[in-house]
Design a protein around this motif. Structure first.
Motif, short mmCIF file in Angstrom:
data_model
loop_
_atom_site.label_atom_id
_atom_site.label_comp_id
_atom_site.label_asym_id
_atom_site.label_seq_id
_atom_site.Cartn_x
_atom_site.Cartn_y
_atom_site.Cartn_z
N PHE A 128 40.84 9.30 -41.64
CA PHE A 128 40.71 9.55 -40.29
C PHE A 128 39.80 10.38 -39.91
O PHE A 128 39.44 10.13 -38.96
CB PHE A 128 42.21 9.71 -39.93
N ALA A 129 39.84 11.57 -40.50
CA ALA A 129 38.87 12.67 -40.07
C ALA A 129 37.54 11.98 -40.24
O ALA A 129 36.40 12.27 -39.29
CB ALA A 129 38.86 13.87 -40.88
N GLY A 130 37.24 11.41 -41.13
CA GLY A 130 35.78 11.12 -41.50
C GLY A 130 35.15 10.01 -40.59
O GLY A 130 34.27 9.82 -39.81
N PHE A 131 36.37 8.78 -40.14
CA PHE A 131 35.75 7.85 -39.25
C PHE A 131 36.10 8.40 -37.85
O PHE A 131 35.17 7.87 -36.84
CB PHE A 131 36.92 6.77 -39.48
N ALA A 132 36.90 9.50 -37.45
CA ALA A 132 36.97 9.94 -36.18
C ALA A 132 35.49 10.71 -35.79
O ALA A 132 35.29 10.61 -34.47
CB ALA A 132 37.90 11.01 -36.11
N VAL A 133 34.91 10.94 -36.80
CA VAL A 133 33.49 11.38 -36.29
C VAL A 133 32.46 10.36 -35.74
O VAL A 133 31.92 10.58 -34.52
CB VAL A 133 32.77 11.92 -37.77
N LYS A 134 32.74 9.25 -36.26
CA LYS A 134 31.86 8.01 -35.76
C LYS A 134 32.51 7.68 -34.40
O LYS A 134 31.71 7.00 -33.41
CB LYS A 134 31.90 6.93 -36.47
N LEU A 181 36.27 11.26 -31.73
CA LEU A 181 37.48 11.88 -31.28
C LEU A 181 37.22 13.27 -31.30
O LEU A 181 36.42 13.71 -32.15
CB LEU A 181 38.47 11.17 -32.23
N VAL A 182 38.00 13.89 -30.58
CA VAL A 182 37.98 15.46 -30.80
C VAL A 182 38.63 15.60 -32.28
O VAL A 182 39.64 15.09 -32.50
CB VAL A 182 38.95 16.19 -29.67
N PRO A 183 38.21 16.72 -32.94
CA PRO A 183 37.28 17.73 -32.66
C PRO A 183 36.08 17.69 -33.20
O PRO A 183 35.44 18.62 -33.39
CB PRO A 183 38.23 18.87 -33.19
N VAL A 184 35.79 16.24 -33.30
CA VAL A 184 34.42 16.15 -34.01
C VAL A 184 33.49 15.11 -33.32
O VAL A 184 32.78 14.49 -33.60
CB VAL A 184 34.45 15.39 -35.52
N ASN A 185 33.62 15.40 -31.92
CA ASN A 185 32.98 14.57 -30.95
C ASN A 185 31.47 15.36 -30.39
O ASN A 185 31.00 14.52 -29.80
CB ASN A 185 33.87 14.18 -29.66
N SER A 186 31.50 16.30 -30.93
CA SER A 186 30.15 17.01 -30.22
C SER A 186 28.85 16.37 -30.25
O SER A 186 27.99 16.53 -29.39
CB SER A 186 29.99 18.33 -30.89
N TRP A 187 28.76 15.39 -31.07
CA TRP A 187 27.50 14.74 -31.28
C TRP A 187 27.33 13.69 -30.28
O TRP A 187 25.97 13.42 -29.90
CB TRP A 187 27.27 14.08 -32.72
N LEU A 188 28.12 13.17 -29.74
CA LEU A 188 28.16 12.20 -28.53
C LEU A 188 27.30 12.48 -27.25
O LEU A 188 26.06 12.11 -27.22
CB LEU A 188 29.31 11.42 -28.21
#
Ligand code: SF4
Ligand code: SF4
Lengths: 253, 717
Positions: free
Chosen positions: B218-224, B227-234
């Motif tokens: 879930f954490a890994g796919f959440a990046v793509k 989703l928070v907290p790994v959304n900073s790249w968007l």
């Protein structure tokens, strides 16, 4: 909480009796000189030469006052060497211009006013503000101030129209839906008064937009302004022209 | 080979042709070649998706055996198909848009390089959907990640391009590592690389492994998925990417993250218990709110849309979380409804976000800027673009009868169905998440009212916007295509839901169709299902059978009735609504015409308060419009005010004051900054070793040898 209601009821109506009855309070108007017959042409010339604004013109054995220029300076009334001018203590001075056309009767008890200060000295505005107070209380007559010209029937203008106010005045007039009428209040708005024409202002509102009713005075007292508004509403007749004035310019009374 | 596999082969051949054409085509016709081949490939993909949806439930191809780990396999099912349809719907118009858009790079960037990356990415995306084993999945995933990174950083002259691209790549790779570890755990547990084998072992996993697989994947796919907290790249990658790439990023690439979550956590290794579902639900709802909050305060259209992507993905994730929880609570039908809502929203978001990005590209081309503070009044100069963007704006604001409304309404309604759950704690969390999403929906309206009002209405606030010119049909036609789909997906939900139901069925083992689209168009005998006749009769009286006999399908009303314990009904019909709206608007128009008959209309200038001139700087700006939000949510946003005043002549005599805001997203502040500064500190420590003296380095060598010797001796013992 309801104290003010009781107080109000106990106080009763204190607004001016005008226009239903006569106004009896003292000092509501400074008055204005009227057309006067004198004994000799030289008296007429002398009287006319007293006026600082050129409001008086001599015609044979009479002087005719252009009220749109008079600033109530009282020189013509208080000079000991000259015959006194006939002083009109009232306030019903407003008249139509040539351009005036009557409004539909539907407007007679509901008129919305947009006020524009086109470079007035402040006194005309102060008087115009008085018509909104409890004593003169124009709401009882169906006159209302509106902030936008889109809702206005009447454009009430004071001041000689300074250059800076030329465009805003034009825009305000253009923004009003027809039928619309313009009321110019004060000597400045009628003829330029003590300010115009000059390098910085026009000689009255008529230079910029068509004027329908003029309210002489410098400033015109609140009741004079009310008279002007009632005139537009078709509820009061204009100030009568004297026979002297009629004789002087050859137009009927 | 099955028909869908053949069509897919055509697709891959077209992608290969695209790569070849990009290399050999002369620079002038490169963009056109890309558009034609890209559109053809997208059509092939759409056909594949349609065949998989309608005729064949899926296919499986064994490609070749590897030295270890069994065979490399391609497997497509209906989940792949719905994502293929979504990708095709976006790639088709975006490819056409690219033909016009890429011209601006001619002569200063290498278009061949773009074309190759474009087609490689397209193929890799589809490969991710049909990967049948862990190895091919990860390979396709990596190719997709890297080619999308190369496309984002295509225009290296753009400010922040290197940084934005780097953050995207770094976060993405961190996500891939997490997914890879989860896959390794599954390979160890099942002894196979094949996804099919994972399904078999997933019920027998130990609690620890199941949790580890869920958290990591879930954490890994959440990046793509952003989703928070790994959304900073968007929000960093979008403004620097070429606009057509931005559209693909927001409308296709983020979907891959959601695909991964559904595939791994719902299909291959379904989560145990309700807690994972709650995590997904909360992460989704918080993402939605954070995304829309930051979107509302942006004035750069692309950055705004990037933040809004976070919001929409949050809503989709919330739907998936609800699916997991309902499944865990043995409510398969409501779970199916939640999954349908999530997938519906996924497709809707892809369509309207692509529309808005292409619209942004059109605005950029026509008015020379995409900063809302510098636009305004485009509706006069660019009427077509404005009309299409309006459709997108209404859709993304979830206003009926457009597509965003249908899926957001369904999502919110399913969250309200939490009443069927038994646990009070879960109900409370559901209610709170429902509140977050409702707040999100409200802010979305504010946000996109701002986009349209500040960008397209009012006074032009810059010379570029004042002299804007309408774009050609090369840009208008993709906009029109997407706008039509926004409308169709909005007014025909009862035809879309049965299709998505086929996707949800294998995952939730229940069909939501009887519970969601009552068969008002079918003869009485077939109507029974699980709705009492008296209940249906009431809707008959309302006219729910209107169109019977003329239209195919089950009906035009989306309706769900709770169980006896909670007989709440939710029902709506955008199809009837659009008719009713048209009739009502027509009536209003007629009455208005009747009332004003014989009246003359005078057209004048707008009343400007008598000002000499209405300066553009006197009008409301985008920043001003969103300032209330900035103030209300100060605790979250914490903007830092930069005051920059120039003083001259004497002190305290200011000649210029410039006030500016700098917003550091809360996620960056709380989640990314601390480890980053820790890493910096560590790097600083290591740097101190490098003093530049030969003696010191000789000393290090000596020390290392000593350590190695000691370790060696210890091992020998
Ligand atoms: S009152 Fe003064 S301004 Fe008026 S007419 Fe007499 S002299 Fe002229
Ligand atoms: S008419 Fe007299 S009172 Fe009115 S603005 Fe002119 S100078 Fe002032």
């Amino acid at each position: 909480m309801a104290g003010w209601v009781i107080k109000g009821a106990r106080t009763g109506i204190r607004s001016s009796a005008y226009p239903a009855g006569p106004e009896t309070a003292i000092g509501v108007s400074p008055g204005m000189p009227g057309d006067t017959a004198v004994d000799s042409p030289s008296d007429a010339e002398g009287l006319a030469s007293l006026c600082p604004t050129g409001a008086m013109t001599a015609h044979d054995v009479s002087v005719v006052v252009d009220r749109g220029r008079c600033v109530h300076c009282f020189r013509c009334a208080q000079d000991a060497r000259m015959p006194a001018v006939a002083w009109d203590p009232g306030f019903e001075w407003a008249t139509y211009t040539d351009a005036y056309q009557a409004l539909h009767a539907a407007f007679s008890r509901s008129l919305h006013i947009r006020f524009v200060d086109a470079g007035a000295c402040g006194a005309c505005m102060s008087e115009a503000r008085q018509v909104n107070n409890p004593y003169y209380n124009m709401h009882r007559l169906g006159f209302f101030i509106t902030p936008t010209p889109r809702n206005a029937d009447i454009l009430l203008v004071a001041g000689p129209v300074s250059d800076a106010m030329r465009d805003p005045l034009r825009k305000t007039y253009a923004a009003m839906p027809p039928p619309k009428r313009v009321v110019a209040i004060g000597a400045c708005a009628i003829s330029g008064g003590v300010f115009g024409p000059s390098y910085a202002s026009a000689a009255g509102v008529k230079d910029i937009i068509p004027v329908d009713v003029i309210v002489p005075g410098c400033p015109p007292p609140p009741l004079a302004i009310l008279h002007g508004l009632l005139l537009v509403a078709g509820r009061k007749p204009p100030a009568p022209r004297s026979s002297l004035a009629a004789r002087a310019d050859g137009r009927p009374e | 080979m099955s028909m869908s596999a053949e069509l897919l082969l055509v697709f891959f051949l077209l992608c290969a042709a695209g790569v070849a054409a990009s290399v050999v085509a002369p620079a002038r016709s490169g963009p056109t070649a890309l558009a034609v081949i890209g559109a053809a490939a997208a059509i092939a993909l759409l056909a594949t998706g349609a065949v998989l949806m309608g005729v064949e439930p899926g296919f499986r191809l064994e490609l070749w055996s590897m030295l270890f780990g069994g065979t490399m396999a391609l497997a497509a099912d209906r989940l792949s198909a719905v994502l293929m349809l979504g990708a095709g719907l976006v790639f088709l118009p975006v490819s056409i848009f690219s033909a016009t858009y890429l011209r601006k790079y001619a002569g200063h960037c290498d278009l061949r390089y773009f074309g190759v990356c474009y087609f490689v990415m397209f193929a890799a995306i589809v490969l991710v959907f049909i990967a049948g084993d862990a190895l091919s999945f990860l390979a396709a995933w990596e190719v997709m990640s890297i080619s999308s990174y190369l496309l984002v950083t295509y225009d290296l002259d753009r400010e922040g391009s290197a940084y934005g691209g780097f953050v995207m790549l770094a976060l993405g790779e961190a996500g891939t590592i997490a997914v890879t570890i989860a896959f390794i755990l599954m390979v160890i547990a099942s002894g196979s690389l094949q996804f099919g084998d994972w399904r078999a072992v997933s019920p027998h996993l130990t609690e620890g492994v199941a949790w580890a697989v869920f958290i990591l994947s879930f954490a890994g796919f959440a990046v793509k998925a952003g989703l928070v907290p790994v959304n900073s790249w968007l929000p960093l990658a979008h403004p620097v990417a070429p606009t057509n790439v931005s559209a693909l990023l927001s409308a296709v690439i983020v979907n891959l993250g959601i695909y991964g979550i559904i595939r791994v956590n719902l299909d291959l290794v379904p989560v145990h218990g309700a807690v994972p579902g709650l995590i997904v639900l909360v992460v989704g709802s918080v993402s939605a709110l954070i995304g829309i909050l930051y979107a509302t305060i942006q004035s750069d259209m692309k950055r705004l849309l990037a933040h809004s992507t976070i919001e929409n993905m949050g809503i989709v994730a919330a739907g998936i979380g609800a699916t997991m929880i309902f499944l865990a609570s043995n409510q398969p039908v409501i779970a199916a409804i939640a999954l349908i809502a999530a997938l519906y929203h996924l497709i809707n978001h892809a369509v309207y976000k692509a529309l808005l990005f292409v619209g942004t590209g059109a605005v950029e081309a026509g008015a020379g800027s995409r900063d809302l503070d510098l636009l305004g009044g485009l509706v006069r100069a660019m009427p077509w673009t404005s009309a299409f963007v309006l459709v997108g704006v209404l859709a993304i604001s979830a206003l009926p009868p457009l597509n965003g409304f249908v899926s957001e309404w369904l999502t919110l309604q399913t969250l309200l169905r939490s009443a069927v759950l038994s646990s009070t704690a879960i109900k409370i969390i559901f209610a709170l998440c429902g509140v977050l999403i409702a707040l999100t929906a409200g802010l979305a309206v504010t946000c996109f009212a701002k986009v349209y009002a500040m960008g397209f209405l009012g006074v032009s606030r810059s010379a570029g916007a004042a002299d804007a010119a309408e774009v050609g049909w090369g840009v208008r036609s993709p906009l029109a295509f997407l706008a039509v789909f926004c409308v169709l997906l909005g007014i025909l939900p009862t035809y879309v839901i049965p299709v998505i139901d086929r996707v949800a069925y294998p995952l939730t083992h229940a069909s939501a169709l009887p519970a969601l689209v009552p068969p008002f168009f079918l003869p009485q005998a077939q109507q029974a299902e699980n709705l009492p006749p008296a209940f249906l009769a009431e809707f008959h009286d309302l006219g729910a059978q209107t169109g019977e006999g003329m239209l195919p399908g089950r009906g035009l009303v989306v309706l769900h009735r709770g169980q006896a314990s909670n007989p709440v009904v939710f029902a709506m019909s955008t199809s009837y609504m659009v008719v009713a709206l048209a009739v009502l608007l027509g009536l209003v128009f007629l009455v208005f015409r009747l009332l004003t008959l014989g009246r003359r209309t005078v057209r004048g200038r707008a009343w400007d308060g008598g000002l000499r001139r209405l300066w553009p700087s006197l009008t409301y700006t985008a920043t001003g419009f969103s300032n209330p939000v900035r103030v209300i949510f100060h605790a979250v946003l914490r903007p830092t005010t930069i005051e920059d005043s120039t003083e001259a002549v004497a002190t305290h005599f200011r000649t210029a004051i410039r006030l500016d805001h700098a917003d550091v997203p809360i996620i960056d502040r709380l989640v990314l900054r601390p480890p980053m500064s820790g890493l910096r500190w560590l790097a600083e420590l290591v740097r101190r070793m490098h003093v530049g003296y030969v003696n010191a380095y000789a000393g290090y060598v000596l020390l290392t040898m000593l350590v190695v010797l000691v370790i060696g001796l210890a091992i020998l013992r």
